[in-house]
Write an enzyme that holds these catalytic residues in place. Structure first.
Site, PDB file in Angstrom:
ATOM      1  N   ASN A  23       0.801  -1.218   0.000  1.00 33.78           N
ATOM      2  CA  ASN A  23       0.000   0.000   0.000  1.00 33.78           C
ATOM      3  C   ASN A  23       0.839   1.276   0.000  1.00 33.78           C
ATOM      4  O   ASN A  23       0.318   2.360  -0.271  1.00 33.78           O
ATOM      5  CB  ASN A  23      -0.971   0.006   1.187  1.00 33.78           C
ATOM      6  N   ARG A  92      -8.482  -1.093  -7.480  1.00 40.98           N
ATOM      7  CA  ARG A  92      -9.020   0.187  -7.067  1.00 40.98           C
ATOM      8  C   ARG A  92      -7.940   1.269  -6.961  1.00 40.98           C
ATOM      9  O   ARG A  92      -8.176   2.435  -7.277  1.00 40.98           O
ATOM     10  CB  ARG A  92      -9.658  -0.015  -5.701  1.00 40.98           C
ATOM     11  N   CYS A 116     -16.500  -3.142  -4.345  1.00 38.85           N
ATOM     12  CA  CYS A 116     -15.601  -4.276  -4.455  1.00 38.85           C
ATOM     13  C   CYS A 116     -16.166  -5.380  -3.591  1.00 38.85           C
ATOM     14  O   CYS A 116     -17.236  -5.229  -2.997  1.00 38.85           O
ATOM     15  CB  CYS A 116     -14.194  -3.896  -4.025  1.00 38.85           C
ATOM     16  N   ARG A 121     -17.556   1.384  -2.134  1.00 41.89           N
ATOM     17  CA  ARG A 121     -16.375   2.207  -1.832  1.00 41.89           C
ATOM     18  C   ARG A 121     -16.529   3.554  -2.539  1.00 41.89           C
ATOM     19  O   ARG A 121     -16.152   3.706  -3.692  1.00 41.89           O
ATOM     20  CB  ARG A 121     -15.092   1.492  -2.274  1.00 41.89           C
ATOM     21  N   PRO A 122     -17.086   4.543  -1.834  1.00 38.47           N
ATOM     22  CA  PRO A 122     -17.323   5.843  -2.465  1.00 38.47           C
ATOM     23  C   PRO A 122     -16.022   6.577  -2.797  1.00 38.47           C
ATOM     24  O   PRO A 122     -14.953   6.240  -2.277  1.00 38.47           O
ATOM     25  CB  PRO A 122     -18.116   6.609  -1.399  1.00 38.47           C
ATOM     26  N   ILE A 123     -16.133   7.592  -3.660  1.00 34.60           N
ATOM     27  CA  ILE A 123     -14.947   8.394  -4.012  1.00 34.60           C
ATOM     28  C   ILE A 123     -15.199   9.880  -3.776  1.00 34.60           C
ATOM     29  O   ILE A 123     -14.479  10.727  -4.277  1.00 34.60           O
ATOM     30  CB  ILE A 123     -14.520   8.176  -5.482  1.00 34.60           C
ATOM     31  N   ASP A 124     -16.265  10.187  -2.999  1.00 40.14           N
ATOM     32  CA  ASP A 124     -16.619  11.598  -2.803  1.00 40.14           C
ATOM     33  C   ASP A 124     -15.459  12.425  -2.236  1.00 40.14           C
ATOM     34  O   ASP A 124     -15.289  13.590  -2.594  1.00 40.14           O
ATOM     35  CB  ASP A 124     -17.855  11.695  -1.877  1.00 40.14           C
ATOM     36  N   ILE A 329     -14.459   0.496   9.689  1.00 40.03           N
ATOM     37  CA  ILE A 329     -14.015   1.130   8.434  1.00 40.03           C
ATOM     38  C   ILE A 329     -14.879   0.645   7.268  1.00 40.03           C
ATOM     39  O   ILE A 329     -15.359   1.441   6.461  1.00 40.03           O
ATOM     40  CB  ILE A 329     -12.522   0.810   8.139  1.00 40.03           C
ATOM     41  N   ARG A 399      -2.175 -10.955  -4.852  1.00 40.53           N
ATOM     42  CA  ARG A 399      -2.234  -9.500  -5.011  1.00 40.53           C
ATOM     43  C   ARG A 399      -1.373  -8.810  -3.958  1.00 40.53           C
ATOM     44  O   ARG A 399      -0.841  -7.730  -4.206  1.00 40.53           O
ATOM     45  CB  ARG A 399      -3.678  -9.000  -4.850  1.00 40.53           C
TER      46      ARG A 399
HETATM   47  C1  UD1 Z   1      -6.667   1.916   1.723  1.00 34.22           C
HETATM   48  C2  UD1 Z   1      -5.934   0.605   1.591  1.00 34.22           C
HETATM   49  C3  UD1 Z   1      -6.788  -0.559   2.104  1.00 34.22           C
HETATM   50  C4  UD1 Z   1      -7.272  -0.271   3.526  1.00 34.22           C
HETATM   51  C5  UD1 Z   1      -7.932   1.105   3.612  1.00 34.22           C
HETATM   52  C6  UD1 Z   1      -8.297   1.508   5.033  1.00 34.22           C
HETATM   53  C7  UD1 Z   1      -4.524   0.936  -0.347  1.00 34.22           C
HETATM   54  C8  UD1 Z   1      -4.220   0.598  -1.759  1.00 34.22           C
HETATM   55  N1  UD1 Z   1      -5.597   0.379   0.199  1.00 34.22           N
HETATM   56  O1  UD1 Z   1      -7.822   1.823   0.880  1.00 34.22           O
HETATM   57  O2  UD1 Z   1      -5.997  -1.743   2.087  1.00 34.22           O
HETATM   58  O3  UD1 Z   1      -8.197  -1.253   3.903  1.00 34.22           O
HETATM   59  O4  UD1 Z   1      -7.043   2.114   3.085  1.00 34.22           O
HETATM   60  O5  UD1 Z   1      -7.171   1.499   5.846  1.00 34.22           O
HETATM   61  O6  UD1 Z   1      -3.786   1.641   0.299  1.00 34.22           O
HETATM   62  N2  UD1 Z   1     -14.388   6.672   1.972  1.00 34.22           N
HETATM   63  C9  UD1 Z   1     -15.379   7.610   1.724  1.00 34.22           C
HETATM   64  N3  UD1 Z   1     -15.210   8.445   0.642  1.00 34.22           N
HETATM   65  C10 UD1 Z   1     -14.109   8.395  -0.170  1.00 34.22           C
HETATM   66  C11 UD1 Z   1     -13.103   7.451   0.120  1.00 34.22           C
HETATM   67  C12 UD1 Z   1     -13.282   6.606   1.202  1.00 34.22           C
HETATM   68  O7  UD1 Z   1     -16.382   7.682   2.433  1.00 34.22           O
HETATM   69  O8  UD1 Z   1     -14.008   9.196  -1.112  1.00 34.22           O
HETATM   70  C13 UD1 Z   1     -14.548   5.759   3.119  1.00 34.22           C
HETATM   71  C14 UD1 Z   1     -14.435   4.286   2.730  1.00 34.22           C
HETATM   72  O9  UD1 Z   1     -15.689   3.762   2.285  1.00 34.22           O
HETATM   73  C15 UD1 Z   1     -13.981   3.659   4.028  1.00 34.22           C
HETATM   74  C16 UD1 Z   1     -13.101   4.738   4.632  1.00 34.22           C
HETATM   75  O10 UD1 Z   1     -13.463   5.964   3.999  1.00 34.22           O
HETATM   76  O11 UD1 Z   1     -15.072   3.443   4.889  1.00 34.22           O
HETATM   77  C17 UD1 Z   1     -11.633   4.497   4.441  1.00 34.22           C
HETATM   78  O12 UD1 Z   1     -11.369   4.278   3.059  1.00 34.22           O
HETATM   79  P1  UD1 Z   1      -9.968   4.698   2.424  1.00 34.22           P
HETATM   80  O13 UD1 Z   1      -9.062   5.072   3.539  1.00 34.22           O
HETATM   81  O14 UD1 Z   1     -10.180   5.701   1.347  1.00 34.22           O
HETATM   82  O15 UD1 Z   1      -9.494   3.338   1.771  1.00 34.22           O
HETATM   83  P2  UD1 Z   1      -8.626   3.145   0.480  1.00 34.22           P
HETATM   84  O16 UD1 Z   1      -7.672   4.269   0.314  1.00 34.22           O
HETATM   85  O17 UD1 Z   1      -9.513   2.780  -0.652  1.00 34.22           O
END
Ligand code: UD1
Length: 427
Positions: A23, A92, A116, A121-124, A329, A399
């Site tokens: 990561n 992702r 997934c 998994r939102p991207i907001d 999380i 992976r």
């Molecule tokens: C990264 C890690 C993953 C780990 C996760 C949490 C990588 C490649 N992956 O994933 O292994 O499980 O951190 O430690 O580094 N969220 C929102 N809006 C957004 C983005 C996220 O609400 O735009 C939420 C997600 O649904 C989740 C939380 O925030 O509940 C944390 O997600 P995030 O830290 O973004 O995870 P990743 O970066 O995808």
């Protein structure tokens, strides 16, 4: 499709070396495209995900070579500003290409990642970071389309409903590194992989500070230069070996560990009565009976990591009593439960928590890996189970775990990979 066959019951003994952090490597690989000259990375794990990211960067025009843990990324011919669905759906983390496309090529068109196996998994927060820096952002037929007309530094909070976002923090920091003016990120993710990205960006000439805290300050510079950099150890791989040692009632020294990244995990093992001793970048984990039951709540760093929740559930399924796990999380991240139940684990799901009633033994059964960490949990369970277990769909484990069967067999596990070649002429 490969499968892993494990004949459980052998206590693990000996020493094992942890590989570089997946990561941390993935965002750093894309950050290397922010520079105008080549970067050399050391301690890069050879994984499906790092190879996949290398293929993505190549498709964008970059030259990427990886051999013996050393990766060279040459961004001189980086000229493609689009990452289509077929690329992004497989991983992702490919959303990280957005930042270098936008900052070096002025625009980016990246397929929106879907949900997934874990959950939606939102991207907001990614979009919020870009908009705050005055990028022109639109969503068009499943694509994020962004243009850099006059981006400028700003203050933005990236705290979401489940805490800070690792991915959104990484993307925003990468963009801010080349955005004129000062950017202040509030609610920045504290994860060690974000701190590692900040250090890497600094090594390329970026002006970034505050990593590891909630407030990061970035002053945009005009250009970044390639550098030479060594990646931190993978804390999740290390934690998985801790579980494997404990569940088999073994005695293992895990080498190359950054202990500060694993304090919550080490504390939990100690609470379970597992012997843990940390010294000089190595951690010895030993256990001579069933662990004590505990309660675990996953949290952002420095709390207990969600990426070790499944492996600890496997371990707790043999505890001497009833444990609970609350996943904060990814509330639905319990897809490993039915497979562990098939091996005899007594686990109930109720109101977002798992209640694990420890049993005396697990039994080998054919099981199916469904995502990266769930498959690691199955391997951990199989190492202690009676009889043979076939873990199918091991491409999930490939992976994120380098040479998993070689490392575990080096510790005395009876584990082998069986490759199934299709006989239909397509190899
Ligand atoms: C990264 C890690 C993953 C780990 C996760 C949490 C990588 C490649 N992956 O994933 O292994 O499980 O951190 O430690 O580094 N969220 C929102 N809006 C957004 C983005 C996220 O609400 O735009 C939420 C997600 O649904 C989740 C939380 O925030 O509940 C944390 O997600 P995030 O830290 O973004 O995870 P990743 O970066 O995808």
């Amino acid at each position: 499709m490969d499968r892993i066959v494990i004949d459980g019951g052998a206590p693990l003994r000996g020493e094992v070396q942890v590989s570089g952090s997946k990561n941390a490597t993935l965002p750093i690989m894309t950050a290397a495209l922010l520079a105008d000259s080549p970067t050399t990375l050391h301690n890069v794990p050879e994984l499906r995900d790092t190879h996949m990211m290398a293929d993505i960067l190549r498709a964008l025009g970059a030259r990427v070579d990886l051999a013996g843990g050393v990766m060279r990324v040459d961004p001189s011919a980086f000229n493609v500003a689009e990452a289509p669905y077929d690329m992004v759906r497989k991983m992702r983390a490919s959303i990280y290409v957005l930042a270098p496309m936008l900052m070096r090529l002025g625009k980016a068109k990246v397929s929106q990642p879907g949900g997934c196996a874990i959950c939606p998994r939102p991207i907001d927060l990614h979009l919020k970071g870009m908009k705050a820096l005055a990028a022109d952002v639109s969503l068009d037929h499943g694509y994020i389309v962004v243009e850099n007309r006059a981006m400028k530094g700003a203050e933005v909070s990236l705290t979401g409903p489940n805490g800070s976002s690792v991915g959104a923090t990484a993307n925003t920091v990468m963009m801010a590194a080349l955005t004129p003016g000062e950017t202040i990120i509030r609610g920045a993710a504290h994860e060690p992989e974000i701190a590692e990205l900040a250090r890497f960006l600094r090594a390329m000439g970026a002006d970034v500070e505050g990593e590891g805290s909630s407030t990061m300050r970035i002053r945009g510079v005009q250009a970044l230069k390639g550098c030479e950099y060594s990646i931190i150890p993978d804390r999740i791989e290390a934690g998985t070996f801790f579980c494997a040692a404990a569940i088999t009632e073994g005695d293992v020294v895990v080498r190359g560990v950054e202990v500060a990244h694993l304090e919550a995990v080490i504390d939990k093992l100690s609470e379970m009565g597992v012997y843990v001793a940390a010294e000089d970048g190595a951690v010895r984990v030993a256990c001579d009976g069933p662990p004590r039951p505990v309660s675990i709540r996953t949290l952002p760093f420095p709390g207990f990591p969600t990426d070790l929740q499944a492996q600890f559930m496997a371990l707790l399924s043999l505890a001497d009593g009833c444990s609970t796990i609350i996943e904060t999380i990814y509330q639905e991240r319990f897809i490993h439960v039915p497979e562990l139940q098939r091996m005899g684990a007594q686990i109930r799901l109720a109101g977002g928590q798992a209640i694990i009633e420890g049993v005396k033994k697990l039994a080998g059964a054919p099981v199916m890996a469904s995502d990266l960490r769930a498959s690691a949990a199955l391997v951990v369970a199989c190492l202690a189970a009676e009889g043979l277990t076939d873990v199918h769909r091991v491409y999930h484990i490939d992976r994120g775990y380098e040479a998993i069967e070689t490392k575990l067999s080096g510790l005395g596990a009876n584990i082998r990979r069986v490759s199934t070649t299709r006989k239909n002429g397509n190899g």
